[in-house]
Design a protein around this motif. Structure first.
Motif, short mmCIF file in Angstrom:
data_model
loop_
_atom_site.label_atom_id
_atom_site.label_comp_id
_atom_site.label_asym_id
_atom_site.label_seq_id
_atom_site.Cartn_x
_atom_site.Cartn_y
_atom_site.Cartn_z
N ILE A 64 -1.47 -14.72 -1.52
CA ILE A 64 -1.83 -13.52 -2.28
C ILE A 64 -2.10 -12.35 -1.34
CG2 ILE A 64 -3.61 -12.52 -3.78
CD1 ILE A 64 -3.81 -15.34 -5.09
N ILE A 65 -2.84 -12.59 -0.27
CA ILE A 65 -3.17 -11.53 0.68
C ILE A 65 -1.91 -11.04 1.39
CG2 ILE A 65 -4.43 -11.02 2.81
CD1 ILE A 65 -6.65 -12.87 1.69
N LEU A 66 -1.03 -11.95 1.78
CA LEU A 66 0.24 -11.54 2.40
C LEU A 66 1.07 -10.70 1.43
CD1 LEU A 66 1.43 -14.64 4.42
CD2 LEU A 66 1.08 -12.35 5.29
N PHE A 67 1.12 -11.08 0.17
CA PHE A 67 1.84 -10.30 -0.83
C PHE A 67 1.29 -8.87 -0.90
CE2 PHE A 67 2.17 -8.66 -5.16
CZ PHE A 67 3.56 -8.65 -5.31
N LEU A 68 -0.04 -8.76 -0.95
CA LEU A 68 -0.66 -7.44 -1.03
C LEU A 68 -0.36 -6.60 0.20
CD1 LEU A 68 -4.13 -8.30 -2.59
CD2 LEU A 68 -2.18 -7.23 -3.69
N PHE A 69 -0.45 -7.20 1.39
CA PHE A 69 -0.20 -6.44 2.61
C PHE A 69 1.26 -6.04 2.75
CE2 PHE A 69 -4.16 -8.15 4.75
CZ PHE A 69 -4.79 -6.92 4.77
N ILE A 70 2.18 -6.86 2.28
CA ILE A 70 3.60 -6.56 2.45
C ILE A 70 4.12 -5.61 1.38
CG2 ILE A 70 5.91 -7.57 2.43
CD1 ILE A 70 4.66 -10.04 3.80
N TYR A 71 3.74 -5.83 0.12
CA TYR A 71 4.34 -5.07 -0.97
C TYR A 71 3.46 -3.98 -1.55
CZ TYR A 71 7.90 -8.65 -0.85
OH TYR A 71 8.90 -9.49 -0.43
N LYS A 72 2.17 -3.98 -1.29
CA LYS A 72 1.30 -2.99 -1.92
C LYS A 72 0.63 -2.03 -0.94
CE LYS A 72 1.84 -4.40 -6.11
NZ LYS A 72 2.50 -3.56 -7.09
N LYS A 73 0.67 -2.32 0.35
CA LYS A 73 0.04 -1.46 1.35
C LYS A 73 1.10 -0.86 2.26
CE LYS A 73 -4.26 -2.51 0.34
NZ LYS A 73 -5.22 -1.55 -0.10
N SER A 74 0.88 0.37 2.66
CA SER A 74 1.78 1.06 3.56
C SER A 74 1.06 1.34 4.87
CB SER A 74 2.25 2.37 2.94
OG SER A 74 3.01 3.11 3.86
N THR A 75 1.80 1.29 5.97
CA THR A 75 1.23 1.60 7.28
C THR A 75 1.95 2.79 7.91
OG1 THR A 75 2.71 0.03 8.37
CG2 THR A 75 0.54 -0.77 7.70
N SER A 76 2.66 3.55 7.10
CA SER A 76 3.42 4.68 7.62
C SER A 76 2.49 5.69 8.28
CB SER A 76 4.18 5.37 6.51
OG SER A 76 5.06 4.49 5.89
N GLU A 77 2.90 6.14 9.46
CA GLU A 77 2.13 7.17 10.15
C GLU A 77 2.69 8.55 9.87
OE1 GLU A 77 2.05 6.00 14.23
OE2 GLU A 77 0.51 4.48 13.86
N LYS A 78 3.91 8.59 9.35
CA LYS A 78 4.54 9.87 8.99
C LYS A 78 5.06 9.74 7.56
CE LYS A 78 7.54 13.22 11.11
NZ LYS A 78 8.48 13.46 12.20
N ILE A 79 4.40 10.44 6.64
CA ILE A 79 4.71 10.32 5.22
C ILE A 79 5.29 11.65 4.73
CG2 ILE A 79 3.80 9.81 2.94
CD1 ILE A 79 1.45 8.41 4.37
N PRO A 80 6.53 11.66 4.25
CA PRO A 80 7.07 12.89 3.67
C PRO A 80 6.27 13.30 2.42
CG PRO A 80 8.80 11.29 4.06
CD PRO A 80 7.51 10.59 4.30
N VAL A 81 6.10 14.60 2.25
CA VAL A 81 5.29 15.12 1.15
C VAL A 81 5.89 14.73 -0.20
CG1 VAL A 81 4.47 17.24 0.06
CG2 VAL A 81 4.37 17.00 2.53
N ASP A 82 7.21 14.67 -0.31
CA ASP A 82 7.81 14.33 -1.60
C ASP A 82 7.64 12.86 -1.96
OD1 ASP A 82 9.52 13.53 0.40
OD2 ASP A 82 11.35 14.15 -0.62
N GLU A 83 7.16 12.02 -1.02
CA GLU A 83 6.89 10.61 -1.30
C GLU A 83 5.47 10.40 -1.85
OE1 GLU A 83 8.74 7.67 -0.59
OE2 GLU A 83 10.46 9.01 -0.39
N ILE A 84 4.61 11.40 -1.72
CA ILE A 84 3.20 11.27 -2.10
C ILE A 84 3.03 11.61 -3.57
CG2 ILE A 84 0.87 12.13 -1.70
CD1 ILE A 84 1.76 12.74 1.18
N GLU A 85 2.38 10.70 -4.29
CA GLU A 85 2.11 10.93 -5.70
C GLU A 85 0.77 11.63 -5.88
OE1 GLU A 85 1.49 8.23 -9.67
OE2 GLU A 85 3.02 7.63 -8.22
N ARG A 86 -0.30 11.06 -5.27
CA ARG A 86 -1.63 11.64 -5.39
C ARG A 86 -2.55 11.01 -4.37
NH1 ARG A 86 -5.31 8.59 -9.17
NH2 ARG A 86 -4.25 6.64 -9.57
N ILE A 87 -3.74 11.55 -4.25
CA ILE A 87 -4.77 10.94 -3.42
C ILE A 87 -5.78 10.28 -4.35
CG2 ILE A 87 -4.50 12.37 -1.40
CD1 ILE A 87 -6.69 14.15 -2.34
N LYS A 88 -6.29 9.13 -3.92
CA LYS A 88 -7.19 8.35 -4.76
C LYS A 88 -8.54 8.22 -4.08
CE LYS A 88 -5.56 4.37 -5.74
NZ LYS A 88 -4.92 3.11 -6.13
N GLU A 89 -9.57 8.17 -4.90
CA GLU A 89 -10.92 7.91 -4.44
C GLU A 89 -11.50 6.84 -5.34
OE1 GLU A 89 -15.20 10.24 -4.06
OE2 GLU A 89 -13.44 11.31 -4.76
#
Length: 133
Positions: A64-89
């Motif tokens: 389960i943890i591997l699934f979350l890290f691979i498919y639900k988390k991003s480690t991108s250091e350079k994110i294009p603005v058009d890829e961003i949906e919103r910021i969450k808190e």
């Protein structure tokens, strides 16, 4: 953490070391899963006991943890603005956590933002870019 907006290629650059942190976590969860598989390999000969149940639970948790890290988390250091949906808190046990939700469904955690003033600064940069909260 250093968050910068690059105007030339319209992207957000985040330097916080999350890529190495997530790599270590994926590696450890993979080792844990391998260990659980090896310990449960001959369970049909020996039978299920308490230790086998513990290894089964650890193996399922690792998957389960591997699934979350691979498919639900991003480690991108350079994110294009058009890829961003919103910021969450979100608040977990009284601690606030901040992240960027991407359009592909992944989240980019911002663990270095600790205070509300840092988050307000971050929101100000995003509103200048044109990304709504």
């Amino acid at each position: 953490m250093k968050i910068k907006y690059n105007e030339t290629d319209k992207s957000i650059e985040i330097k916080d070391g999350m890529k190495t942190h997530y790599f270590v976590m994926k590696f450890l969860m993979s080792l844990n899963l391998l260990n659980a598989i090896l310990n449960l390999y001959d369970v049909n000969k020996t039978g299920f006991g308490f230790i086998e149940i513990v290894w089964l639970i650890l193996g399922i948790a690792s998957i389960i943890i591997l699934f979350l890290f691979i498919y639900k988390k991003s480690t991108s250091e350079k994110i294009p603005v058009d890829e961003i949906e919103r910021i969450k808190e979100k608040s977990i046990f009284g601690r606030r956590r901040f992240s960027i939700q991407l359009k592909d469904g992944k989240n980019r955690d911002l663990n270095e933002i600790k205070t509300q003033s840092e988050f307000n600064e971050f929101k100000k940069v995003f509103s200048e870019i044109g990304i709504a909260n």
